[in-house]
Design an enzyme around this catalytic site. Structure first.
Site, mmCIF file in Angstrom:
data_model
loop_
_atom_site.group_PDB
_atom_site.id
_atom_site.type_symbol
_atom_site.label_atom_id
_atom_site.label_comp_id
_atom_site.label_asym_id
_atom_site.label_seq_id
_atom_site.Cartn_x
_atom_site.Cartn_y
_atom_site.Cartn_z
ATOM 1 N N ASP A 90 0.861 -1.191 0.000
ATOM 2 C CA ASP A 90 0.000 0.000 0.000
ATOM 3 C C ASP A 90 0.894 1.236 0.000
ATOM 4 O O ASP A 90 1.461 1.601 1.033
ATOM 5 C CB ASP A 90 -0.906 0.008 1.235
ATOM 6 C CG ASP A 90 -1.981 -1.075 1.199
ATOM 7 O OD1 ASP A 90 -1.718 -2.151 0.613
ATOM 8 O OD2 ASP A 90 -3.060 -0.849 1.771
ATOM 9 N N LYS A 154 -6.698 3.410 -3.559
ATOM 10 C CA LYS A 154 -7.117 3.425 -2.153
ATOM 11 C C LYS A 154 -7.352 4.860 -1.712
ATOM 12 O O LYS A 154 -6.595 5.759 -2.072
ATOM 13 C CB LYS A 154 -6.032 2.740 -1.320
ATOM 14 C CG LYS A 154 -6.240 2.761 0.186
ATOM 15 C CD LYS A 154 -5.097 2.012 0.869
ATOM 16 C CE LYS A 154 -5.083 2.216 2.377
ATOM 17 N NZ LYS A 154 -3.959 1.513 3.029
ATOM 18 N N LYS A 183 -9.944 0.223 -2.617
ATOM 19 C CA LYS A 183 -9.885 0.006 -1.174
ATOM 20 C C LYS A 183 -10.329 1.273 -0.461
ATOM 21 O O LYS A 183 -9.791 2.355 -0.700
ATOM 22 C CB LYS A 183 -8.472 -0.380 -0.733
ATOM 23 C CG LYS A 183 -8.335 -0.566 0.781
ATOM 24 C CD LYS A 183 -6.951 -1.064 1.160
ATOM 25 C CE LYS A 183 -6.739 -1.062 2.668
ATOM 26 N NZ LYS A 183 -5.400 -1.573 3.052
#
Length: 220
Positions: A90, A154, A183
Site C-alpha cells: 500500500d 485506495k 480500497k
C-alpha cells in the site's frame, strides 16, 4: 453480508504500535480469517511468522503516511517488505507532485513500486489521499495509477484530514471501471459505514475496527 471478513485488511499503523499490538492484530486476523493484516515495514517479518499456516496475507505500507520521499526510497522500501514476506504493498503517492501537475513524475513513482512488487508477484494499492484532492485530482490520480499498472486505488492513509467517503468511492469506481479495484480506508469504524462503502464500489476495507464491525454485523 456474505464473506464480509474477506473484505478486511486488518490494520495497525499507529506510531506507538508495539510488538504485542501486532501479535494481537495477527491473532484476530487468524480468528476471523480476514483477507490480510496491514502493518508498517518493520513488522512485516513478525506478521509473516505469526500468520504462518493461514491464508491471511501481509500488506505493508510504503512511503507512509506522507508519500513525499524519493522514488528510490519507495522502491528500496518495497523490495525490503516484499523480501520479508509482504504480498501486498500500500503505497502513498506524492500528493504535492499531483497537485502541481507533475503527472509524469507521479506515474513514474507508482510504476517504480509496481515494477519491484511484480518481481515478487505482490500487488500494489495506491493511496491517493482523497481528503487533500479535488474531484478532478482524484480522477487524475486514479488514471495515473491504472496507467502505472497498480491493481488497486485506495482512498486514504487514515492519518490526514479525513478518511473514506461514499462520494469518493463512487467517483473512483466510475473512473477505474473494471481496470482496478478499490480500497476504502480511514474512519470506517462501524458496520453501517463499512456496508455503505462496499455498496458504493469498494472491493476491500482497511480498518483497525474490523473485529468490532464483524461483531456488529453478526448481530444484524
Amino acid at each position: 453480508m456474505e464473506n464480509l471478513n474477506k473484505y478486511f485488511d486488518h490494520t495497525a499503523l499507529a506510531a506507538a504500535a508495539t510488538t504485542e499490538d501486532i501479535k494481537k492484530l495477527c491473532a484476530e486476523a487468524r480468528e476471523y480469517d480476514f483477507y490480510s493484516v496491514c502493518v508498517n515495514g518493520c513488522y512485516v517479518p513478525l506478521a509473516k511468522k505469526e500468520l504462518e499456516g493461514t491464508d491471511v496475507k501481509v500488506a505493508a505500507v510504503i512511503g507512509f503516511p506522507l508519500g513525499a520521499m524519493s522514488i528510490e526510497s519507495k522502491t528500496f522500501e518495497t523490495n525490503d517488505c516484499c523480501d520479508n514476506g509482504a504480498s501486498e504493498i500500500d503505497m502513498v503517492i506524492n500528493v504535492g507532485a499531483l497537485k502541481e501537475g507533475r503527472y509524469e513524475y507521479v506515474q513514474d513513482d507508482i510504476a517504480a513500486v509496481v515494477a519491484v512488487a511484480d518481481e515478487y508477484d505482490a500487488i500494489v494499492k495506491v493511496i491517493i489521499e482523497t481528503c487533500l484532492l479535488t474531484d478532478e485530482e482524484v480522477v487524475k490520480a486514479c488514471e495515473l495509477s491504472v496507467a502505472a499498472g497498480a491493481e488497486f486505488v485506495k482512498t486514504s492513509t487514515g492519518f490526514s484530514t479525513g478518511g473514506a467517503t461514499v462520494h469518493h468511492i463512487e467517483l473512483m469506481r466510475k473512473t477505474v471501471g473494471n481496470l482496478a479495484k478499490i480500497k476504502a480506508s480511514g474512519g470506517i469504524r462501524d458496520y453501517a459505514t463499512c456496508k455503505a462503502m462496499i455498496e458504493a464500489g469498494a472491493d476491500r476495507i482497511g480498518a483497525s475496527a474490523s473485529v468490532n464491525i464483524m461483531k456488529e454485523a453478526s448481530e444484524k
